[in-house]
Design an enzyme around this catalytic site. Structure first.
Site, PDB file in Angstrom:
ATOM      1  N   HIS A 195       0.856  -1.189   0.000  1.00  0.00           N
ATOM      2  CA  HIS A 195       0.000   0.000   0.000  1.00  0.00           C
ATOM      3  C   HIS A 195       0.891   1.237   0.000  1.00  0.00           C
ATOM      4  O   HIS A 195       2.034   1.203   0.481  1.00  0.00           O
ATOM      5  CB  HIS A 195      -0.905   0.015   1.233  1.00  0.00           C
ATOM      6  CG  HIS A 195      -2.071  -0.923   1.144  1.00  0.00           C
ATOM      7  ND1 HIS A 195      -3.028  -0.826   0.165  1.00  0.00           N
ATOM      8  CD2 HIS A 195      -2.428  -1.979   1.932  1.00  0.00           C
ATOM      9  CE1 HIS A 195      -3.937  -1.785   0.331  1.00  0.00           C
ATOM     10  NE2 HIS A 195      -3.595  -2.502   1.401  1.00  0.00           N
ATOM     11  N   CYS A 237       0.306   2.772  -4.499  1.00  0.00           N
ATOM     12  CA  CYS A 237      -0.294   4.077  -4.733  1.00  0.00           C
ATOM     13  C   CYS A 237       0.694   5.166  -4.335  1.00  0.00           C
ATOM     14  O   CYS A 237       1.512   4.987  -3.430  1.00  0.00           O
ATOM     15  CB  CYS A 237      -1.585   4.225  -3.929  1.00  0.00           C
ATOM     16  SG  CYS A 237      -2.912   3.116  -4.453  1.00  0.00           S
TER      17      CYS A 237
END
Length: 376
Positions: A195, A237
């Site tokens: 993440h 991300c």
């Protein structure tokens, strides 16, 4: 009437050719107007600006202008840790080959000589660090990328669900492993999958942050990799922006009825930047994402500030990368990554929080000094 029909068919052919030129030829059309704008700070020597303007004119840029501006020049420079070798850093989201000359751009290039390519006869090592927990589809990325690395002859080390501290520890062990090789090392590949935080940080399995650029710089100092290509793949991300993309420019009324509606393109696509050192310029420190050494290739799954998409089948970036490299692993890696970006840019993604399609594109940063072919 015959003239009108012929003109209409010609217009239709031109529109169709412009529309699918990237998909059919893998290259940009540069038949239209080319414009260059030079922004320079007062500290840049006039000779440097004049030389740049001469290059623009030689390449056929019909309209350009010079403006003196108090701007901070980009000064991301790749330097060899030993010696005084300097090279520019390329940052690209291009979707095809770009030829700026007025000559026929589609003719094949001559085969480069051995000195123009990295020597891949030595050992190759890959480190895959992937957070699997709470990332559906991450297992498929690990499986696909691990299989590709092994097929390309990389000795592969895989660690899943590393904490933020473990990212550093695994990288340190990877460097120690490289330093113990008896023979020469040709290439290192590091994949970081996790993440991402709002400022592009990687989040370990413990939720703590680690800066991916710091990991890149750390491995760049490895003595065993001096002068060797170092490839980093970052599937994470880099912020929370979901790009709706941008549509094609408006056409004249007499062409609109010929036009087949085209999907939107990512807002950050089709950009090439070259960051080079300039005499008299200064910077307070390395720019985010820059390397302190040449021979580094870093590929981000998303543009700065944007979401990198993934579902139960895996991420758009990793799955497309594996598909493209398996077909023709002997081509120059930068060319293959441009093709990967073209395919990723064409994808429409329906995010979990929106019914409207969203877009993404890669960001490719390179200070490579030679062609890199992962399979000779």
């Amino acid at each position: 009437m015959a003239f009108l029909v012929a003109g209409t068919l010609q217009a239709a052919a031109q529109v169709a050719d412009a529309r699918d030129s990237l998909g059919r030829k893998g290259k940009y059309s540069v038949q239209g107007l080319r414009v260059a704008l030079t922004l320079s700070s007062p500290g840049v020597p006039a000779a440097t600006v004049a030389a740049l303007e001469a290059v623009f004119q030689a390449l056929g840029f019909e309209s350009w202008e010079r403006r003196d501006a108090l701007v901070q020049l980009f000064c991301r420079v790749a330097e060899e840790s030993a010696g005084d070798i300097r090279c520019p850093v390329f940052q690209s989201s291009l979707r095809g080959a770009l030829c700026l000359t007025s000559e026929e751009p589609w003719r094949p290039e001559a085969e480069p000589g051995p000195g123009a390519q990295y020597d891949m006869s030595g050992a190759r090592a890959a480190l895959l660090l992937a957070v699997i927990r709470d990332r559906p589809g991450a297992e498929r990325d690990v499986e696909a990328l691990g299989g590709l690395c092994q097929a390309l002859g990389f000795e592969t080390t895989l660690r899943t669900d590393p904490t933020a501290q473990a990212f550093w520890e695994e990288l340190a062990q990877f460097q120690e492993q490289l330093d113990t090789y008896r023979g020469p090392v040709s290439c290192a590949l590091v994949a970081l999958m996790a993440h991402g935080g709002p400022q592009g940080q990687l989040l370990g399995a413990d939720g703590q942050e680690v800066q991916p650029e710091a990991l890149v710089q750390e491995l760049s100092r490895c003595g065993a990799l001096r002068g060797c290509p170092k490839v980093f793949l970052l599937q994470a991300c880099r912020g929370g922006n979901r790009d709706a993309g941008k549509g094609p420019k408006a056409l004249p009324w007499y062409r609109r009825w010929l036009w087949v509606p085209q999907p939107a393109l990512p807002s950050h696509a089709d950009v090439l930047q070259v960051h080079a050192d300039a005499q008299g310029s200064s910077c307070s420190g390395p720019a985010p994402g820059s390397s302190g050494q040449a021979d580094v290739l870093t590929v981000y799954a998303a543009a700065e500030g944007c979401v990198a998409y993934r579902d139960e089948m895996g991420s758009d970036f990793i799955q497309t990368l594996v598909d493209v490299l398996r077909v023709d692993p002997g081509r120059d890696l930068l060319e293959l990554l441009t093709e990967v970006n073209r395919r990723v840019c064409e994808l429409d993604v329906l995010g979990p929080d929106c019914d409207e399609p969203r877009k993404a594109c890669l960001e490719i940063r390179s200070s490579l000094r030679r062609r890199l072919r992962l399979r000779v």
